[in-house]
Enzyme design. Structure first.
Site, mmCIF file in Angstrom:
data_model
loop_
_atom_site.group_PDB
_atom_site.id
_atom_site.type_symbol
_atom_site.label_atom_id
_atom_site.label_comp_id
_atom_site.label_asym_id
_atom_site.label_seq_id
_atom_site.Cartn_x
_atom_site.Cartn_y
_atom_site.Cartn_z
ATOM 1 N N ASN A 42 0.839 -1.193 0.000
ATOM 2 C CA ASN A 42 0.000 0.000 0.000
ATOM 3 C C ASN A 42 0.879 1.249 0.000
ATOM 4 O O ASN A 42 1.973 1.290 0.577
ATOM 5 C CB ASN A 42 -1.019 0.004 1.136
ATOM 6 C CG ASN A 42 -0.471 -0.234 2.521
ATOM 7 O OD1 ASN A 42 0.569 -0.855 2.703
ATOM 8 N ND2 ASN A 42 -1.186 0.233 3.517
ATOM 9 N N ILE A 43 0.384 2.263 -0.695
ATOM 10 C CA ILE A 43 1.093 3.533 -0.850
ATOM 11 C C ILE A 43 0.092 4.631 -0.510
ATOM 12 O O ILE A 43 -0.794 4.942 -1.304
ATOM 13 C CB ILE A 43 1.634 3.708 -2.280
ATOM 14 C CG1 ILE A 43 2.523 2.522 -2.665
ATOM 15 C CG2 ILE A 43 2.387 5.036 -2.405
ATOM 16 C CD1 ILE A 43 2.856 2.449 -4.145
ATOM 17 N N GLU A 44 0.222 5.181 0.698
ATOM 18 C CA GLU A 44 -0.746 6.174 1.164
ATOM 19 C C GLU A 44 -0.458 7.560 0.614
ATOM 20 O O GLU A 44 0.673 7.888 0.244
ATOM 21 C CB GLU A 44 -0.759 6.227 2.692
ATOM 22 C CG GLU A 44 -1.327 4.991 3.307
ATOM 23 C CD GLU A 44 -1.387 5.050 4.816
ATOM 24 O OE1 GLU A 44 -2.060 4.177 5.381
ATOM 25 O OE2 GLU A 44 -0.756 5.933 5.450
ATOM 26 N N GLU A 55 -3.062 -4.854 -3.133
ATOM 27 C CA GLU A 55 -3.587 -5.784 -4.125
ATOM 28 C C GLU A 55 -3.671 -5.117 -5.496
ATOM 29 O O GLU A 55 -3.323 -5.725 -6.512
ATOM 30 C CB GLU A 55 -4.985 -6.277 -3.712
ATOM 31 C CG GLU A 55 -5.015 -6.965 -2.370
ATOM 32 C CD GLU A 55 -5.301 -6.031 -1.195
ATOM 33 O OE1 GLU A 55 -5.868 -6.507 -0.207
ATOM 34 O OE2 GLU A 55 -4.957 -4.827 -1.271
ATOM 35 N N CYS A 86 -10.155 -5.242 0.484
ATOM 36 C CA CYS A 86 -11.339 -4.393 0.617
ATOM 37 C C CYS A 86 -12.268 -4.608 -0.579
ATOM 38 O O CYS A 86 -11.925 -5.302 -1.538
ATOM 39 C CB CYS A 86 -10.929 -2.922 0.712
ATOM 40 S SG CYS A 86 -10.340 -2.243 -0.860
ATOM 41 N N CYS A 89 -10.755 -3.724 -4.019
ATOM 42 C CA CYS A 89 -9.786 -4.714 -4.502
ATOM 43 C C CYS A 89 -10.475 -6.007 -4.911
ATOM 44 O O CYS A 89 -10.096 -6.633 -5.899
ATOM 45 C CB CYS A 89 -8.730 -4.962 -3.435
ATOM 46 S SG CYS A 89 -7.661 -3.525 -3.166
#
Length: 130
Positions: A42-44, A55, A86, A89
């Site tokens: 994940n890349i916030e 994903e 989620c 995804c």
């Protein structure tokens, strides 16, 4: 590659996550039909709606490399809390996978195993657009 090895690849993937806001790193390892594995983390973003999910990043890497047939995915967070993909995804996987697509969720001392159909029944597909 067995299920445990795929989960381990997901664990490795979350090590590079960019999560300054949630401090909740997630990694995914996506196996294609020919056995190639693509990972993502994940890349916030401060604007949360622009955040990339692990994903989705793995799917993007695979599609960019010419793969659109997937066998299974493993998902892991640093907390090893059994996190599942989620809804967004799950819907992304539905674009490429049938309801038997396997989703492995890291629980630390093992993993939960689901099918995409269990996680997203009655998904929106190309057929529902007609």
């Amino acid at each position: 590659m067995d299920d445990n090895e795929l989960v381990e690849r997901a664990r490795e993937a979350h090590e590079t996550a960019h999560v300054p806001y949630s401090e909740y790193p997630v990694g995914a390892a996506l196996e294609t039909a020919d056995g190639t594995v693509f990972t993502g983390c994940n890349i916030e973003n401060a604007n949360y709606s622009n955040t990339l999910h692990a994903e989705g990043v793995a799917v993007a890497h695979a599609v960019h490399a010419g793969h659109t047939e997937f066998e299974r995915v493993a998902v892991s967070s640093a907390k090893r809390d059994g996190v599942t993909p989620c809804g967004r995804c799950r819907q992304t996987f539905t674009e490429f996978c049938d309801e038997d697509f396997v989703v492995l969720c890291d629980e630390g001392d093992g993993f939960a195993k689901y099918t995409l159909g269990e996680l997203l029944p009655n998904a929106i597909t190309e057929d529902t657009l007609d």
